[in-house]
Design a protein around this motif. Sequence first.
Motif, PDB file in Angstrom:
ATOM      1  N   MET A 275       0.855  -1.178   0.000  1.00  0.00           N
ATOM      2  CA  MET A 275       0.000   0.000   0.000  1.00  0.00           C
ATOM      3  C   MET A 275       0.894   1.232   0.000  1.00  0.00           C
ATOM      4  SD  MET A 275      -2.870   1.669   0.114  1.00  0.00           S
ATOM      5  CE  MET A 275      -4.063   0.331   0.279  1.00  0.00           C
ATOM      6  N   HIS A 276       0.482   2.277  -0.719  1.00  0.00           N
ATOM      7  CA  HIS A 276       1.199   3.553  -0.692  1.00  0.00           C
ATOM      8  C   HIS A 276       0.504   4.519   0.267  1.00  0.00           C
ATOM      9  CE1 HIS A 276       2.605   2.073  -4.703  1.00  0.00           C
ATOM     10  NE2 HIS A 276       3.736   2.547  -4.232  1.00  0.00           N
ATOM     11  N   TYR A 277       1.327   5.372   0.893  1.00  0.00           N
ATOM     12  CA  TYR A 277       0.821   6.349   1.859  1.00  0.00           C
ATOM     13  C   TYR A 277       1.418   7.721   1.574  1.00  0.00           C
ATOM     14  CZ  TYR A 277      -0.308   2.105   4.479  1.00  0.00           C
ATOM     15  OH  TYR A 277      -0.803   0.880   4.845  1.00  0.00           O
ATOM     16  N   ARG A 278       0.655   8.728   1.871  1.00  0.00           N
ATOM     17  CA  ARG A 278       1.228  10.072   1.909  1.00  0.00           C
ATOM     18  C   ARG A 278       2.071  10.183   3.176  1.00  0.00           C
ATOM     19  NH1 ARG A 278      -0.212  10.464  -3.189  1.00  0.00           N
ATOM     20  NH2 ARG A 278      -2.471  10.589  -3.500  1.00  0.00           N
ATOM     21  N   ALA A 279       3.116  10.963   3.118  1.00  0.00           N
ATOM     22  CA  ALA A 279       3.902  11.238   4.321  1.00  0.00           C
ATOM     23  C   ALA A 279       3.370  12.508   4.969  1.00  0.00           C
ATOM     24  CB  ALA A 279       5.375  11.403   3.965  1.00  0.00           C
ATOM     25  N   GLU A 280       3.271  12.495   6.271  1.00  0.00           N
ATOM     26  CA  GLU A 280       2.771  13.669   6.978  1.00  0.00           C
ATOM     27  C   GLU A 280       3.820  14.782   6.991  1.00  0.00           C
ATOM     28  OE1 GLU A 280       1.637  12.391  10.849  1.00  0.00           O
ATOM     29  OE2 GLU A 280      -0.300  11.598  10.189  1.00  0.00           O
ATOM     30  N   GLY A 281       3.355  16.008   6.802  1.00  0.00           N
ATOM     31  CA  GLY A 281       4.249  17.163   6.879  1.00  0.00           C
ATOM     32  C   GLY A 281       5.394  17.067   5.897  1.00  0.00           C
ATOM     33  N   ASN A 282       6.599  17.297   6.391  1.00  0.00           N
ATOM     34  CA  ASN A 282       7.803  17.226   5.560  1.00  0.00           C
ATOM     35  C   ASN A 282       8.553  15.914   5.721  1.00  0.00           C
ATOM     36  OD1 ASN A 282       7.482  19.877   4.548  1.00  0.00           O
ATOM     37  ND2 ASN A 282       8.344  20.722   6.456  1.00  0.00           N
ATOM     38  N   ALA A 283       7.905  14.909   6.288  1.00  0.00           N
ATOM     39  CA  ALA A 283       8.566  13.624   6.507  1.00  0.00           C
ATOM     40  C   ALA A 283       8.978  13.003   5.179  1.00  0.00           C
ATOM     41  CB  ALA A 283       7.638  12.679   7.264  1.00  0.00           C
ATOM     42  N   ALA A 284      10.119  12.334   5.181  1.00  0.00           N
ATOM     43  CA  ALA A 284      10.636  11.726   3.952  1.00  0.00           C
ATOM     44  C   ALA A 284      11.570  10.584   4.297  1.00  0.00           C
ATOM     45  CB  ALA A 284      11.376  12.765   3.111  1.00  0.00           C
ATOM     46  N   LEU A 285      11.782   9.710   3.321  1.00  0.00           N
ATOM     47  CA  LEU A 285      12.786   8.645   3.398  1.00  0.00           C
ATOM     48  C   LEU A 285      13.723   8.785   2.211  1.00  0.00           C
ATOM     49  CD1 LEU A 285      10.722   5.411   4.257  1.00  0.00           C
ATOM     50  CD2 LEU A 285      12.269   6.640   5.782  1.00  0.00           C
ATOM     51  N   PHE A 336       7.281   5.733  11.518  1.00  0.00           N
ATOM     52  CA  PHE A 336       7.364   6.785  10.512  1.00  0.00           C
ATOM     53  C   PHE A 336       5.991   7.455  10.402  1.00  0.00           C
ATOM     54  CE2 PHE A 336       6.995   8.410   6.204  1.00  0.00           C
ATOM     55  CZ  PHE A 336       8.204   9.067   6.017  1.00  0.00           C
ATOM     56  N   PRO A 337       5.957   8.776  10.227  1.00  0.00           N
ATOM     57  CA  PRO A 337       4.665   9.483  10.167  1.00  0.00           C
ATOM     58  C   PRO A 337       3.928   9.264   8.853  1.00  0.00           C
ATOM     59  CG  PRO A 337       6.468  11.048   9.912  1.00  0.00           C
ATOM     60  CD  PRO A 337       7.095   9.729  10.236  1.00  0.00           C
ATOM     61  N   LEU A 338       3.346   8.062   8.712  1.00  0.00           N
ATOM     62  CA  LEU A 338       2.530   7.785   7.539  1.00  0.00           C
ATOM     63  C   LEU A 338       1.226   8.561   7.623  1.00  0.00           C
ATOM     64  CD1 LEU A 338       2.892   3.886   7.317  1.00  0.00           C
ATOM     65  CD2 LEU A 338       4.053   5.577   5.883  1.00  0.00           C
ATOM     66  N   GLY A 339       0.842   9.138   6.496  1.00  0.00           N
ATOM     67  CA  GLY A 339      -0.432   9.836   6.422  1.00  0.00           C
ATOM     68  C   GLY A 339      -1.521   8.923   5.890  1.00  0.00           C
ATOM     69  N   GLU A 340      -2.404   9.480   5.078  1.00  0.00           N
ATOM     70  CA  GLU A 340      -3.520   8.709   4.557  1.00  0.00           C
ATOM     71  C   GLU A 340      -3.054   7.746   3.466  1.00  0.00           C
ATOM     72  OE1 GLU A 340      -4.891  12.058   1.235  1.00  0.00           O
ATOM     73  OE2 GLU A 340      -6.126  11.662   3.000  1.00  0.00           O
ATOM     74  N   ARG A 341      -3.847   6.721   3.244  1.00  0.00           N
ATOM     75  CA  ARG A 341      -3.567   5.781   2.172  1.00  0.00           C
ATOM     76  C   ARG A 341      -3.720   6.480   0.823  1.00  0.00           C
ATOM     77  NH1 ARG A 341      -6.077  -0.215   3.549  1.00  0.00           N
ATOM     78  NH2 ARG A 341      -4.680  -0.684   5.321  1.00  0.00           N
ATOM     79  N   ALA A 342      -2.818   6.131  -0.098  1.00  0.00           N
ATOM     80  CA  ALA A 342      -2.821   6.771  -1.414  1.00  0.00           C
ATOM     81  C   ALA A 342      -3.379   5.864  -2.501  1.00  0.00           C
ATOM     82  CB  ALA A 342      -1.402   7.207  -1.785  1.00  0.00           C
ATOM     83  N   ASP A 343      -3.665   4.592  -2.181  1.00  0.00           N
ATOM     84  CA  ASP A 343      -4.215   3.649  -3.150  1.00  0.00           C
ATOM     85  C   ASP A 343      -5.649   3.318  -2.760  1.00  0.00           C
ATOM     86  OD1 ASP A 343      -1.704   3.504  -4.364  1.00  0.00           O
ATOM     87  OD2 ASP A 343      -1.082   1.825  -3.088  1.00  0.00           O
ATOM     88  N   PRO A 344      -6.521   3.053  -3.750  1.00  0.00           N
ATOM     89  CA  PRO A 344      -7.908   2.729  -3.425  1.00  0.00           C
ATOM     90  C   PRO A 344      -8.069   1.403  -2.700  1.00  0.00           C
ATOM     91  CG  PRO A 344      -7.490   2.485  -5.793  1.00  0.00           C
ATOM     92  CD  PRO A 344      -6.290   3.161  -5.212  1.00  0.00           C
TER      93      PRO A 344
END
Length: 412
Positions: A275-285, A336-344
């Motif tokens: 599953m893909h997720y948006r990252a919260e704020g400026n979080a990144a890998l 890790f600050p995962l945001g909302e899901r990006a896939d349906p």
Amino acid sequence: MKTDTIVLGAGIVGTSIALHLARRGRSVVLVDRRGPGEETSFGNAGLIERASIYPVAFPRSLTALVDVALGRNPAANYHWSALPGLVPWMYAYWRASAPARILDYARTMEKLLARSIEEHDRLAGPSGATGLFREGGWLKLYRSEAGLANERNEFPLAHKYGLTAREIGVDEALAMEPSLRPVFTGAVIWSDPHSSSNPGGVTKAYADHFASMGGRIVIGDARTLARAGAGWKVMTAEGEVEAAEAVVALGPWAMDVLGPLGLRLPFAVKRGYHMHYRAEGNAALSRPVLDEEGGYVITPMVGGIRLTTGVEFARRDAPKTPVQLARTEKIARGLFPLGERADPEPWMGSRPAFPDMLPVIGPAPGQKGLWLAIGHQHLGFTLGPVTGRLLAEMMTGEAPCTDPAPFAATRF
């Protein structure tokens, strides 16, 4: 339509084979029911796992087996209904996971792994895919001292093969990946692997390069493969295609074609989800991160942060049961600050596997002109290009880049 070679399966393995054969002057038709890179090759952690000299082995300790049986290991899931049919395969898998046989595996696989990055580079440059790769290795995190101690056991063999594995503290790990939270006790940075931000895009780029060289990519049903005199034929959307030789690189669907031809191989699948997720704020890998005891990998991808699960033992075509994704998502949000899901919906794929954890690369027993490149388990994206080179060399009579004997189907 007549051609020299039919390649069945446009994943990373089949596409790489088609491209290598085209480079050697063969006319090739690449057949798939969908477009290149849209099945198993699409859904993975994006690693060219140069350092994977230890396989994803079957648990040997009673405690580990009990954890899996009771659903306490987030890296594993199973369907009760599938287990009776899997018992012989799983017993062979358990035997192949004995410590002495793991060392045999490492000696064998190192011959392919040592060329994995180099062979990707050779295809990526002319294909315009270099920008889809990154260096920097991958980071393995451990929540317990016991988990970290198990990882240390791999260091001597890694160093023997010239690999760089370095244990680091929490502070150094956070300096590498500042968006992580300090919920782990230690880490190891494996510097040799590369990774991709778009594995499916890499396969498509290789396929486009194949097409630019005159290769044909057509939609077709691999299950229609049949003898045509001394050669082979398959039905496609553009009509029947005939060739002197055919290659089966169908991943988890290989036995749908090979079974009717009378070939019996100890073949199974390990299902997995992402599953893909948006990252919260400026979080990144900046690289893939494995939470070993959490049972998942998170990787920066073009579609967001991809969370990839471990193994599910189930029938290949059984409905999705993404319980591992639900479990690991909760754990990953603490790291890790995962945001909302990006896939349906969750993506699901099946990793094709033999119990000895080695692929089959070479001629099909008793089937003149038929070649196999199947069973790459967790290393399909890693080994696609080197498999393509090795098989193309065998098919064209060149000296092979490594001894293909350990990967022969006749070992079964």
